[in-house]
Design a protein around this motif. Structure first.
Motif, PDB file in Angstrom:
ATOM      1  N   ALA A  86     -41.368 -82.908 106.019  1.00 58.96           N
ATOM      2  CA  ALA A  86     -42.279 -83.794 104.867  1.00 58.96           C
ATOM      3  C   ALA A  86     -42.807 -84.918 105.548  1.00 58.96           C
ATOM      4  CB  ALA A  86     -41.198 -84.405 103.787  1.00 58.96           C
ATOM      5  N   GLN A  87     -42.318 -85.475 106.415  1.00 59.79           N
ATOM      6  CA  GLN A  87     -42.997 -86.645 107.071  1.00 59.79           C
ATOM      7  C   GLN A  87     -44.339 -86.150 107.731  1.00 59.79           C
ATOM      8  OE1 GLN A  87     -41.384 -90.233 109.531  1.00 59.79           O
ATOM      9  NE2 GLN A  87     -41.882 -88.614 111.024  1.00 59.79           N
ATOM     10  N   ASP A  88     -44.237 -84.997 108.283  1.00 56.47           N
ATOM     11  CA  ASP A  88     -45.398 -84.341 109.138  1.00 56.47           C
ATOM     12  C   ASP A  88     -46.366 -83.935 108.235  1.00 56.47           C
ATOM     13  OD1 ASP A  88     -44.236 -84.603 111.702  1.00 56.47           O
ATOM     14  OD2 ASP A  88     -43.421 -82.515 111.714  1.00 56.47           O
ATOM     15  N   TRP A  89     -46.022 -83.728 107.056  1.00 57.21           N
ATOM     16  CA  TRP A  89     -47.093 -83.220 105.766  1.00 57.21           C
ATOM     17  C   TRP A  89     -47.714 -84.423 105.227  1.00 57.21           C
ATOM     18  CZ3 TRP A  89     -48.891 -78.655 103.168  1.00 57.21           C
ATOM     19  CH2 TRP A  89     -48.564 -77.567 103.773  1.00 57.21           C
ATOM     20  N   GLY A  90     -47.183 -85.577 105.514  1.00 60.33           N
ATOM     21  CA  GLY A  90     -47.942 -86.836 105.274  1.00 60.33           C
ATOM     22  C   GLY A  90     -47.256 -87.670 104.101  1.00 60.33           C
ATOM     23  N   TYR A  91     -46.164 -87.387 103.706  1.00 61.31           N
ATOM     24  CA  TYR A  91     -45.510 -88.049 102.580  1.00 61.31           C
ATOM     25  C   TYR A  91     -45.306 -89.637 102.963  1.00 61.31           C
ATOM     26  CZ  TYR A  91     -45.218 -84.101  99.698  1.00 61.31           C
ATOM     27  OH  TYR A  91     -45.604 -83.075  98.522  1.00 61.31           O
TER      28      TYR A  91
END
Length: 331
Positions: A86-91
């Motif tokens: 999720a962090q890699d997706w930008g959240y």
């Protein structure tokens, strides 16, 4: 104000994660209404994030920032892996659900039943915090079933906070895991805002957002006198203009007319229509925009009856606005 400062400030006002409601289209509309609020996804199980269709589950529009992903699960390793994805997706934030009382959640040993397992929740949060650099937060209840002791609730918070987690969203009622439906669990257990207020007084180092039954601008300000933030749930969905008024009241600016706000959402709608999204998947989130206003029923009727038809486009929205304006003039 920097992006980091805006994110921190958004804790004051947020929209709750709501299954089948706060999808990406809903969040894009809420962002138009509330430029400063923090938005949350529907709950997504960690296993789905790891193994499922990530574009469908995690995709969001850049306008949604600041936006948080809510995860469900009880396996520390899986939650840590999902949080990193999720962090890699930008959240901007990862939130752990410790409050949903549905049968499906209980069968999977996550959600509200985790209120009985504070050590496991702490293990999950610690693993997620170790995996990511974005904030990891918790949304919880006051307890479940026979739990009626404030000290037990406070001990749960303390156990989780010992991991370094500082931000808690407290749905200020407990959950009954047997005998009540999820809907009944949002309405029947009594609200005990005083527990959240006391928690903040006794643990000023924690940031506490209060959720549950908050449905007016006056109630929002009343809760902010005792906590750091307010999370709106169904009130923001059924009466979206309340969300707009709250954003203006807390962050400044001038209130905009409902029709103006809806038209500001048009570029997003047109983009989605061009990508093959049916209008009904978009307009279902705006049906309450004229809640309690002359023409509100006609607005809902036009959209509800027409949005499912093949080829329905923005012209239907303009038709609904025109019908609403006529009803308002006639009132």
């Amino acid at each position: 104000m920097t992006a980091a400062d805006r994110f921190e400030d958004s804790f004051r006002l947020s929209v709750a994660p709501m299954m089948d409601w706060t999808d990406r289209h809903c969040r894009a509309f809420h962002r138009v209404l509330a430029p400063h609020a923090r938005l949350y996804t529907e709950m997504v199980h960690a296993q789905a994030v790891i193994h499922g269709d990530r574009q469908r589950l995690l995709g969001f529009d850049a306008s949604e920032h600041p936006v948080a992903l809510q995860l469900g699960g009880a396996d520390p390793a899986h939650l840590a892996q999902a949080a990193l994805i999720a962090q890699d997706w930008g959240y901007d934030e990862i939130n752990l659900n410790v409050g949903c009382p549905s049968d499906r959640v209980q069968a999977g040993r996550f959600g509200a039943c985790l209120m009985k397992e504070p050590a496991l929740v702490a293990e999950c949060i610690a693993a997620m915090r170790d995996a990511v650099t974005v904030p990891v937060t918790v949304k919880c209840r006051l307890g479940v079933d026979e739990q009626e002791d404030y000290a037990l609730f406070a001990a749960f918070i303390d156990t989780v906070a010992a991991t370094g987690c500082t931000d808690f969203i407290v749905h200020a009622r407990k959950a009954w895991l047997q005998g009540l439906s999820p809907k009944e669990n949002r309405e029947i257990p009594p609200l005990r805002y005083e527990w959240a207020h006391r928690l903040k007084r006794e643990r000023p180092q924690l940031r506490i957002a209060i959720n549950g039954g908050i449905a007016t601008l006056e109630a929002i300000h009343a809760q902010l006198a005792h906590g750091d933030g307010v999370m709106l749930g169904r009130a923001a969905y059924h009466d979206p203009y309340l969300l707009h008024r709250a954003d203006v009241s807390l962050y400044g600016g001038a209130e905009r007319e409902r029709a103006e706000l809806l038209r500001a959402w048009r570029p997003y709608v047109e983009t989605q229509l061009a990508q093959g999204v049916a209008l009904k998947h978009l307009t279902r989130h705006v049906l309450g925009l004229f809640h309690g206003r002359p023409g509100g029923r006609a607005f809902r009727q036009v959209l509800s009856e027409g949005a499912h038809r093949a080829g329905a486009d923005w012209a239907l929205v303009e038709q609904a606005l025109a019908v609403t304006a006529n009803a308002r003039r006639a009132a």
